[in-house]
Write a protein that holds these residues in place. Structure first.
Motif, PDB file in Angstrom:
ATOM      1  N   ASN A 181       0.790  -1.221   0.000  1.00  0.00           N
ATOM      2  CA  ASN A 181       0.000   0.000   0.000  1.00  0.00           C
ATOM      3  C   ASN A 181       0.827   1.279   0.000  1.00  0.00           C
ATOM      4  OD1 ASN A 181      -2.461  -1.271  -0.204  1.00  0.00           O
ATOM      5  ND2 ASN A 181      -2.727  -1.488   2.004  1.00  0.00           N
ATOM      6  N   PRO A 182       1.927   1.384   0.800  1.00  0.00           N
ATOM      7  CA  PRO A 182       2.704   2.626   0.746  1.00  0.00           C
ATOM      8  C   PRO A 182       3.230   2.931  -0.651  1.00  0.00           C
ATOM      9  CG  PRO A 182       3.325   1.332   2.668  1.00  0.00           C
ATOM     10  CD  PRO A 182       2.442   0.462   1.828  1.00  0.00           C
ATOM     11  N   LEU A 183       3.660   1.919  -1.364  1.00  0.00           N
ATOM     12  CA  LEU A 183       4.150   2.139  -2.723  1.00  0.00           C
ATOM     13  C   LEU A 183       3.022   2.497  -3.673  1.00  0.00           C
ATOM     14  CD1 LEU A 183       6.760  -0.752  -3.020  1.00  0.00           C
ATOM     15  CD2 LEU A 183       7.219   1.673  -2.712  1.00  0.00           C
ATOM     16  N   LEU A 184       1.860   1.867  -3.484  1.00  0.00           N
ATOM     17  CA  LEU A 184       0.706   2.201  -4.306  1.00  0.00           C
ATOM     18  C   LEU A 184       0.306   3.654  -4.111  1.00  0.00           C
ATOM     19  CD1 LEU A 184      -1.612  -0.936  -3.997  1.00  0.00           C
ATOM     20  CD2 LEU A 184      -0.668   0.008  -6.100  1.00  0.00           C
ATOM     21  N   ALA A 185       0.349   4.115  -2.874  1.00  0.00           N
ATOM     22  CA  ALA A 185      -0.054   5.486  -2.570  1.00  0.00           C
ATOM     23  C   ALA A 185       0.898   6.501  -3.189  1.00  0.00           C
ATOM     24  CB  ALA A 185      -0.111   5.687  -1.050  1.00  0.00           C
ATOM     25  N   ARG A 186       2.157   6.100  -3.415  1.00  0.00           N
ATOM     26  CA  ARG A 186       3.154   7.024  -3.969  1.00  0.00           C
ATOM     27  C   ARG A 186       3.325   6.844  -5.477  1.00  0.00           C
ATOM     28  NH1 ARG A 186       6.800   4.434  -0.038  1.00  0.00           N
ATOM     29  NH2 ARG A 186       6.068   5.072   2.025  1.00  0.00           N
ATOM     30  N   ARG A 187       2.507   6.031  -6.083  1.00  0.00           N
ATOM     31  CA  ARG A 187       2.650   5.735  -7.506  1.00  0.00           C
ATOM     32  C   ARG A 187       2.403   6.983  -8.351  1.00  0.00           C
ATOM     33  NH1 ARG A 187      -1.033   0.921  -9.573  1.00  0.00           N
ATOM     34  NH2 ARG A 187      -2.590   2.442  -8.891  1.00  0.00           N
ATOM     35  N   ARG A 188       3.218   7.163  -9.395  1.00  0.00           N
ATOM     36  CA  ARG A 188       3.097   8.329 -10.271  1.00  0.00           C
ATOM     37  C   ARG A 188       3.615   7.966 -11.663  1.00  0.00           C
ATOM     38  NH1 ARG A 188       8.258  10.188 -10.889  1.00  0.00           N
ATOM     39  NH2 ARG A 188       9.755   9.776  -9.206  1.00  0.00           N
ATOM     40  N   ALA A 189       3.370   8.871 -12.588  1.00  0.00           N
ATOM     41  CA  ALA A 189       3.898   8.688 -13.949  1.00  0.00           C
ATOM     42  C   ALA A 189       5.381   9.052 -13.972  1.00  0.00           C
ATOM     43  CB  ALA A 189       3.123   9.569 -14.925  1.00  0.00           C
ATOM     44  N   PRO A 190       6.154   8.467 -14.879  1.00  0.00           N
ATOM     45  CA  PRO A 190       7.589   8.774 -14.949  1.00  0.00           C
ATOM     46  C   PRO A 190       7.851  10.172 -15.494  1.00  0.00           C
ATOM     47  CG  PRO A 190       6.975   7.295 -16.726  1.00  0.00           C
ATOM     48  CD  PRO A 190       5.764   7.417 -15.841  1.00  0.00           C
ATOM     49  N   THR A 191       8.889  10.801 -14.963  1.00  0.00           N
ATOM     50  CA  THR A 191       9.362  12.071 -15.507  1.00  0.00           C
ATOM     51  C   THR A 191      10.420  11.790 -16.582  1.00  0.00           C
ATOM     52  OG1 THR A 191      11.167  12.268 -13.912  1.00  0.00           O
ATOM     53  CG2 THR A 191       9.011  13.144 -13.250  1.00  0.00           C
ATOM     54  N   ASP A 192      10.843  12.839 -17.274  1.00  0.00           N
ATOM     55  CA  ASP A 192      11.899  12.669 -18.271  1.00  0.00           C
ATOM     56  C   ASP A 192      13.183  12.183 -17.614  1.00  0.00           C
ATOM     57  OD1 ASP A 192      10.220  13.453 -20.308  1.00  0.00           O
ATOM     58  OD2 ASP A 192      10.922  15.527 -20.339  1.00  0.00           O
ATOM     59  N   ASP A 193      13.495  12.677 -16.414  1.00  0.00           N
ATOM     60  CA  ASP A 193      14.684  12.218 -15.689  1.00  0.00           C
ATOM     61  C   ASP A 193      14.578  10.736 -15.349  1.00  0.00           C
ATOM     62  OD1 ASP A 193      16.018  14.615 -15.786  1.00  0.00           O
ATOM     63  OD2 ASP A 193      15.379  15.273 -13.783  1.00  0.00           O
ATOM     64  N   ASP A 194      13.387  10.298 -14.927  1.00  0.00           N
ATOM     65  CA  ASP A 194      13.179   8.873 -14.638  1.00  0.00           C
ATOM     66  C   ASP A 194      13.445   8.031 -15.884  1.00  0.00           C
ATOM     67  OD1 ASP A 194      12.320   9.402 -11.988  1.00  0.00           O
ATOM     68  OD2 ASP A 194      10.229   9.615 -12.639  1.00  0.00           O
ATOM     69  N   LEU A 195      12.927   8.460 -17.017  1.00  0.00           N
ATOM     70  CA  LEU A 195      13.053   7.683 -18.254  1.00  0.00           C
ATOM     71  C   LEU A 195      14.499   7.577 -18.700  1.00  0.00           C
ATOM     72  CD1 LEU A 195       9.959   9.029 -20.235  1.00  0.00           C
ATOM     73  CD2 LEU A 195      10.159   6.879 -18.972  1.00  0.00           C
ATOM     74  N   ARG A 196      15.290   8.627 -18.445  1.00  0.00           N
ATOM     75  CA  ARG A 196      16.708   8.567 -18.810  1.00  0.00           C
ATOM     76  C   ARG A 196      17.458   7.531 -17.975  1.00  0.00           C
ATOM     77  NH1 ARG A 196      15.985  14.165 -20.148  1.00  0.00           N
ATOM     78  NH2 ARG A 196      16.128  14.799 -17.964  1.00  0.00           N
TER      79      ARG A 196
END
Length: 236
Positions: free
Chosen positions: A4-19
């Motif tokens: 659940n803690p990870l689910l609550a913090r789930r988000r779409a990737p940023t450009d930095d994440d994708l790199r």
């Protein structure tokens, strides 16, 4: 993601994440869009479990930032560590391929950014991308070599050699493309991964630095001679 803690913090990737996701570069541009749309990112806190033994597989996971450890529980209540997972490391492809429950725990040792590709999208990419197939095949081959080396390391009686081999594994350029030649890690974190005391790890690092294999820097370790680090022996 399963906790659940990870689910609550789930988000779409940023450009930095994708790199920070190495396999995306192996996927042809027309297929990258689907992969990017499917990816999710979560911020893990120290102690968070990303994968738990016995849980069904849902994602193929990777480390964008931070440090995770792969391990299992022993019958005596202790734990055994299989591998450390630094930036650029993707893991569990064998479990996703077989769609079987996890046989290990993956836990965050520090604040980390974790990426997840849903299992169905993982299989879709296998069916449609030759580049993705090659990346996964290389991962499986390199992982096999890593665990064979880990078995040898586990039998070493020299603490210096154990630290050298364990540290070298974290600099694997195929499995952990985000590390480069500088690994952000504390002596306590390395002690968790190696199974030695922090004091003994500190002594081993000093020995390896004196031999010219590594340089201890603020916040981490820089490798100077990876091949020599991999081959370090008790009588070296």
């Amino acid at each position: 993601m399963s906790d659940n803690p990870l689910l609550a913090r789930r988000r779409a990737p940023t450009d930095d994440d994708l790199r920070g996701i190495p396999w995306l570069r192996a996927v042809d541009a027309p297929l990258q869009r689907r992969a990017v749309d499917a990816l999710v990112i979560s911020d893990a806190e120290p102690g968070d479990l990303i994968c738990r033994i016995g849980r069904p597989v849902t994602y193929w996971f990777g480390v964008v930032e931070g440090l995770l450890k792969m391990g299992n529980d022993r019958h005596d209540g202790g734990t055994v560590t299989f591998a450390g997972l630094p930036p650029g490391g993707w893991f569990g492809e064998g479990t996703v391929l077989k769609r079987e429950p996890y046989r290990y725990n993956i836990q965050a040792l520090r604040r980390s950014v974790v990426a997840g590709l849903p299992a169905d999208d993982f299989h879709w990419l296998l069916d449609h991308s030759i580049g993705f197939n090659r990346f996964v095949m290389n991962q499986l081959n390199e992982r096999l070599g890593q665990f064979i080396a880990a078995l040898e390391t586990d039998r070493l009686t020299s603490p210096d050699a154990r630290v050298a081999r364990s540290l070298a594994a974290l600099f694997n350029p195929v499995l952990y493309a985000g590390v480069g030649d500088m690994l952000r890690i504390t002596q306590q974190e390395l002690a968790y991964l190696v199974g030695l005391s922090r004091q003994r790890v500190n002594e081993a690092l000093a020995t390896l630095q004196g031999a010219g294999l590594i340089r201890i820097e603020y916040g981490g370790v820089r490798v100077l001679d990876l091949s020599a680090l991999r081959a370090w022996r008790a009588d070296a």
